[in-house]
Design a protein around this motif. Structure first.
Motif: not given
Length: 481
Positions: A450-471
């Motif tokens: 479903p389109v709505r489920t596929a869109f969860l890729l975006l918050p995954i990228l956003l949350l992944a960026s936080l530890p990357i930012l710290h590094k």
């Protein structure tokens, strides 16, 4: 700052590019529906566009130095116009994908030359201001593009007629200002390397060691931030890089979107090829590694990944927001295509405010706050079942995205240990990979779930960026033996 005919010509080129960039995003899903192809195949148009950016980056500043900026700029306009006409006339995926590739060649030439020429024409002091104005104008014009696409698609003529405006804009510029001389590459006494401006919104940037760039994202002259690394606390090598990024995306690219980078070399500098006494003067400490060569620190590559995350989110939202909007609210294709206007409005307002905030708030704190705002906007959009709430969510997401790509670029330059040219050049790979890859993955996911489920890729990228930012902003000190 004096705005002469050359300045206005370059401003208007950026405005026409901005219109194209924000037409391209909504058009991908509409074209996919017309051709009857899957979302994954439709997303390949963004990948083709980004691939052209990689090839232009490999060319660097060779076209400008061989043919001059003026000829290169107008050649880019011609290629982009031809690509748009072929894209609008396409009846098969093979033709439309080839047209998207051609559009990429033309678009990247236009944004590279315009950004570099503006930076050189106005110098290190006024250059960033000129780029700010150019990207502001591009964002303002770009906001009209998705609206016109939606109106044209809903009222009868069809969305393709909104894209035909692009060659009309460049044709008008050629007729009215075609004889205006565009500042050319400096070749004597100093060397100048310029970077493309990232477009507002989904911005894409391209660059090389000769002509480096950072954008966004079809982001967006967007999609591009308008701050310079010197304006961001902690950024380094501001003397070498008066304006390494600007709003653009983006483009970028995004993402839109754009940045400029000029790197004058003094005739008496130890690195100048014309300096007769260069090797002997102990005037300034030099790094054992050249600023344009050698390896980059680990912190830089974390910032490189941060750029991938920011551009990936920006491009994915730009291309597929209308799909989720139709799925959740039942809006027509034409009405849903106007969703990009809300994103661009947030990007534009956020970048106006973000430039000032970057002077007062540490980079990592500002980026983290932007991610939080983006997540709030995404939650509103993702859960909305009525159009007004979805539009509000997209606007808030645009506010959050507005500073993410510029700050990621600033973090990369700061972490590059003085190698600004090499850093921005390598970022071109990050932006094009993210701009072409993330929307394709999201399109492929919408075909499988479903389109709505596929869109969860975006918050995954956003949350992944936080530890990357710290590094990237808190690197480990080198171990001492």
């Amino acid at each position: 700052m004096t705005r002469d005919r050359a300045t206005w010509l370059l401003y208007l080129h950026m405005a026409a590019f901005g219109y194209f960039l924000y037409c391209f995003g909504p058009s991908v899903t509409l074209l996919g529906d017309d051709l009857g192809v899957s979302n994954a195949v439709a997303a390949l148009h963004s990948t083709a566009y980004a691939a052209a950016g990689v090839l232009i980056a490999l060319l660097g500043d060779r076209p400008m130095r061989r043919f001059g900026r003026g000829r290169t700029l107008w050649a880019g306009c011609a290629l982009l116009s031809a690509g748009v006409l072929a894209y609008c006339a396409a009846g098969t995926p093979a033709v439309s994908l080839s047209a998207a590739l051609l559009c990429g060649f033309g678009a990247f030439l236009v944004v590279n030359v315009a950004g570099t020429a503006l930076a050189d024409h106005h110098g290190p002091i006024a250059g960033p201001s000129a780029l700010n104005e150019a990207n502001g104008l591009a964002a303002g014009v770009g906001m009209a593009a998705p609206l016109l696409i939606g109106v044209m698609d809903s009222s009868g003529p069809g969305w393709r007629w909104a894209m035909v405006v692009v060659p009309l804009l460049f044709g008008t510029l050629a007729v009215s200002l075609g004889r205006t001389r565009i500042p050319d590459v400096v070749t004597s006494g100093a060397s100048s390397a310029g970077a493309p401006v990232t477009a507002p919104g989904p911005s894409i940037s391209s660059g090389s060691s000769g002509a480096s760039g950072s954008s966004g994202p079809p982001m967006p002259p967007e999609a591009a931030s308008t701050e310079t690394p010197a304006s961001v606390p902690g950024s380094s090598d501001s003397s070498t890089s008066p304006a390494p990024f600007s709003a653009p995306t983006l483009p970028s690219p995004t993402s839109a979107p754009p940045s400029a980078h000029a790197s004058p070399v003094s005739p008496t500098s130890p690195t100048s090829p014309t300096s007769p006494t260069a090797p002997t003067a102990p005037t300034a400490p030099t790094s054992p590694t050249s600023r344009s060569s050698g390896s980059l620190p680990a912190a830089y590559w974390w910032a490189w990944l941060l750029t991938v995350c920011s551009v990936g989110v920006e491009f994915s939202l730009s291309l597929w927001a209308s799909t989720l909007l139709r799925d959740r609210t039942g809006m027509s294709e034409g009405a849903a295509a106007t969703a990009m206007t809300a994103v661009v409005a947030g990007l534009c307002l956020g970048r106006l405010a973000g430039g000032r905030l970057a002077l007062r708030v540490p980079l990592d704190r500002l980026y983290g706050s932007a991610v939080a705002v983006n997540l709030v906007g995404f939650a509103l959009f993702w859960s909305a079942t009525v159009p007004w709430l979805a539009y509000l969510g997209l606007f808030v997401s645009g506010l959050g995205m507005s500073v993410q790509f510029p700050l990621a670029t600033a973090a990369a330059i700061r972490a590059a240990d003085g190698r600004a040219d090499l850093a921005v050049s390598r970022l071109a790979v990050a932006t094009t990979l993210a701009a072409g890859g993330a929307p394709f993955l999201l399109g492929l996911a919408t075909d499988l779930m479903p389109v709505r489920t596929a869109f969860l890729l975006l918050p995954i990228l956003l949350l992944a960026s936080l530890p990357i930012l710290h590094k990237s902003t808190h690197p480990k000190p080198p171990s001492r033996r």
